[in-house]
Motif scaffolding. Structure first.
Motif, short mmCIF file in Angstrom:
data_model
loop_
_atom_site.label_atom_id
_atom_site.label_comp_id
_atom_site.label_asym_id
_atom_site.label_seq_id
_atom_site.Cartn_x
_atom_site.Cartn_y
_atom_site.Cartn_z
N CYS A 1 0.84 -1.21 0.00
CA CYS A 1 0.00 0.00 0.00
C CYS A 1 0.87 1.26 0.00
O CYS A 1 0.37 2.37 0.18
CB CYS A 1 -0.93 0.01 1.21
SG CYS A 1 -0.07 -0.13 2.79
N HIS A 2 2.16 1.07 -0.21
CA HIS A 2 3.09 2.19 -0.12
C HIS A 2 2.80 3.28 -1.14
O HIS A 2 2.96 4.47 -0.86
CB HIS A 2 4.53 1.67 -0.32
CG HIS A 2 4.95 0.65 0.69
ND1 HIS A 2 4.27 -0.54 0.87
CD2 HIS A 2 5.98 0.63 1.57
CE1 HIS A 2 4.86 -1.24 1.82
NE2 HIS A 2 5.89 -0.56 2.26
N HIS A 3 2.38 2.87 -2.33
CA HIS A 3 2.16 3.85 -3.39
C HIS A 3 0.96 4.75 -3.10
O HIS A 3 0.82 5.82 -3.70
CB HIS A 3 1.97 3.14 -4.73
CG HIS A 3 0.89 2.11 -4.72
ND1 HIS A 3 0.94 0.99 -3.94
CD2 HIS A 3 -0.28 2.03 -5.40
CE1 HIS A 3 -0.15 0.26 -4.13
NE2 HIS A 3 -0.90 0.87 -5.00
N ASN A 4 0.09 4.32 -2.18
CA ASN A 4 -1.07 5.14 -1.81
C ASN A 4 -0.86 5.93 -0.53
O ASN A 4 -1.71 6.75 -0.16
CB ASN A 4 -2.31 4.25 -1.62
CG ASN A 4 -2.80 3.67 -2.92
OD1 ASN A 4 -2.74 4.31 -3.96
ND2 ASN A 4 -3.28 2.44 -2.88
N SER A 5 0.25 5.70 0.15
CA SER A 5 0.41 6.23 1.50
C SER A 5 0.34 7.75 1.56
O SER A 5 -0.39 8.32 2.37
CB SER A 5 1.75 5.75 2.09
OG SER A 5 1.76 4.34 2.21
N PHE A 6 1.09 8.42 0.69
CA PHE A 6 1.13 9.88 0.76
C PHE A 6 -0.22 10.49 0.42
O PHE A 6 -0.66 11.46 1.06
CB PHE A 6 2.21 10.42 -0.19
CG PHE A 6 3.60 10.07 0.24
CD1 PHE A 6 4.20 10.70 1.32
CD2 PHE A 6 4.32 9.09 -0.43
CE1 PHE A 6 5.49 10.37 1.72
CE2 PHE A 6 5.60 8.75 -0.04
CZ PHE A 6 6.19 9.39 1.04
N VAL B 1 -3.21 9.06 0.74
CA VAL B 1 -4.18 8.78 1.80
C VAL B 1 -3.88 9.63 3.03
O VAL B 1 -4.79 10.17 3.67
CB VAL B 1 -4.17 7.28 2.16
CG1 VAL B 1 -5.09 7.00 3.34
CG2 VAL B 1 -4.59 6.44 0.96
N TYR B 2 -2.60 9.77 3.36
CA TYR B 2 -2.22 10.57 4.52
C TYR B 2 -2.66 12.02 4.35
O TYR B 2 -3.20 12.64 5.27
CB TYR B 2 -0.71 10.51 4.72
CG TYR B 2 -0.21 11.35 5.87
CD1 TYR B 2 -0.29 10.88 7.18
CD2 TYR B 2 0.33 12.62 5.65
CE1 TYR B 2 0.16 11.65 8.24
CE2 TYR B 2 0.78 13.39 6.70
CZ TYR B 2 0.70 12.91 7.99
OH TYR B 2 1.14 13.68 9.04
N TRP C 1 -2.23 8.36 11.73
CA TRP C 1 -1.81 7.55 10.58
C TRP C 1 -1.34 6.17 11.03
O TRP C 1 -1.66 5.16 10.41
CB TRP C 1 -0.69 8.28 9.84
CG TRP C 1 -0.11 7.52 8.70
CD1 TRP C 1 1.15 7.02 8.59
CD2 TRP C 1 -0.77 7.17 7.48
NE1 TRP C 1 1.32 6.38 7.39
CE2 TRP C 1 0.16 6.46 6.69
CE3 TRP C 1 -2.05 7.39 6.99
CZ2 TRP C 1 -0.16 5.96 5.43
CZ3 TRP C 1 -2.36 6.90 5.73
CH2 TRP C 1 -1.43 6.20 4.97
N SER C 2 -0.60 6.13 12.12
CA SER C 2 -0.12 4.84 12.64
C SER C 2 -1.29 3.96 13.06
O SER C 2 -1.29 2.75 12.79
CB SER C 2 0.81 5.08 13.83
OG SER C 2 1.24 3.86 14.39
N ILE D 1 -3.03 2.61 9.90
CA ILE D 1 -2.21 1.59 9.24
C ILE D 1 -2.28 0.26 9.98
O ILE D 1 -2.48 -0.80 9.37
CB ILE D 1 -0.75 2.07 9.13
CG1 ILE D 1 -0.62 3.15 8.06
CG2 ILE D 1 0.17 0.90 8.80
CD1 ILE D 1 -0.93 2.68 6.67
N SER E 1 -5.74 -1.36 9.65
CA SER E 1 -5.96 -1.83 8.28
C SER E 1 -5.17 -3.10 7.99
O SER E 1 -5.70 -4.06 7.40
CB SER E 1 -5.57 -0.74 7.27
OG SER E 1 -6.32 0.44 7.48
#
Length: 267
Positions: free
Chosen positions: A38-43, A45-46, A57-58, A61, A64
């Motif tokens: 899900c790294h590519h969506n992290s920024f 979504v954050y 955020w933690s 994550i 989820s």
């Protein structure tokens, strides 16, 4: 889950069905890694949070990931308990087309894909915009790039009918670098912690592990791909072996036809 009880006992078990971690287990690592990427969506979504904080955020994550892991383990366990060595890369291929309950499951999965795809498309378009257009797209380019992305993805999906090989290659070529290699390398490069720090030790372990999964997983995915039915029903769906005549939540009938045995099971 229902089919573990209603269908599982009547599917023949394969030899060595419960042998753990066969030589091709490394391919499963790539698939499992892809399931949690899900790294590519992290920024994105954050930044979409109403009050973006590290603590919030933690919490999101961790919740989820735990929920996703529970669902993945539950479905994988139930699928393998039902079909053992006959389990396909796409679990839905194991079920007969006359299975109404599974047909509803396919419909739900299709709805999930329809709702998930726009987010993935948005990330791809955002990356293209940032890399090639400085982050700004005109209305025309916005539409053109979106159409191109959707067209390419649709063509690939129409040309490939085996989900297993797609998940394996995505896992070893995309998930392994994004989960194991790149974050570990960045941390080792940028962190000022001493070499004996726990996080640095974990990064030193994860980086080569990711490289091994990526290289060997790719080789094994090409040389030893998962079984695929190519849209054909499994042998137990045919009258010569098994006939699923009416499968629903309230009624299940399975007729087993063997040379000297004819059994009808009603539940």
């Amino acid at each position: 889950i229902t089919r573990v009880v209603s269908l599982g006992p009547y599917i023949p078990k394969t030899e060595d069905a419960w042998v753990f971690a066969k030589p091709n287990a490394i391919q499963a690592v790539g698939v499992m890694s892809f399931a949690f990427i899900c790294h590519h969506n992290s920024f994105l979504v954050y930044s979409s949070l109403e009050e973006p904080t590290v603590a919030k955020w933690s919490r999101i994550i961790h919740i989820s990931i735990v929920v996703s892991m529970f669902i993945c383990v539950l479905f994988a366990t139930c699928g393998y308990l039902t079909f053992t060595g006959f389990t396909q890369g796409d679990l839905f291929e194991n079920y007969c087309r006359s299975d109404d309950l599974v047909t509803f499951g396919r419909f739900c999965y299709g709805v999930t894909v329809l709702l998930t795809y726009p987010m993935e498309c948005f990330v791809t378009r955002e990356v293209i915009a940032n890399v090639f257009f400085g982050g700004n797209l005109s209305s025309v380019f916005h539409v053109v790039i979106t159409v191109v992305i959707i067209t390419i993805a649709t063509l690939v999906s129409l040309l490939i009918d085996c989900l297993g090989i797609v998940l394996e290659l995505n896992g070893v070529l995309c998930a392994a670098p994004l989960i194991f290699i790149i974050p570990s390398a960045c941390y080792l490069k940028l962190s000022e912690e001493p070499r004996t720090h726990t996080d640095k030790i974990l990064s030193c372990v994860m980086l080569p592990m990711g490289a091994v999964v990526m290289v060997f997983g790719f080789v094994m995915a090409i040389t030893n791909p998962q079984d695929c039915t190519h849209g054909q029903e499994m042998f137990y769906c045919f009258p010569d072996n098994f006939s699923l005549t009416n499968i629903s939540d309230s009624h299940f009938q399975l007729t087993t036809q063997l040379p000297t045995l004819n059994i009808s099971i009603f539940q």
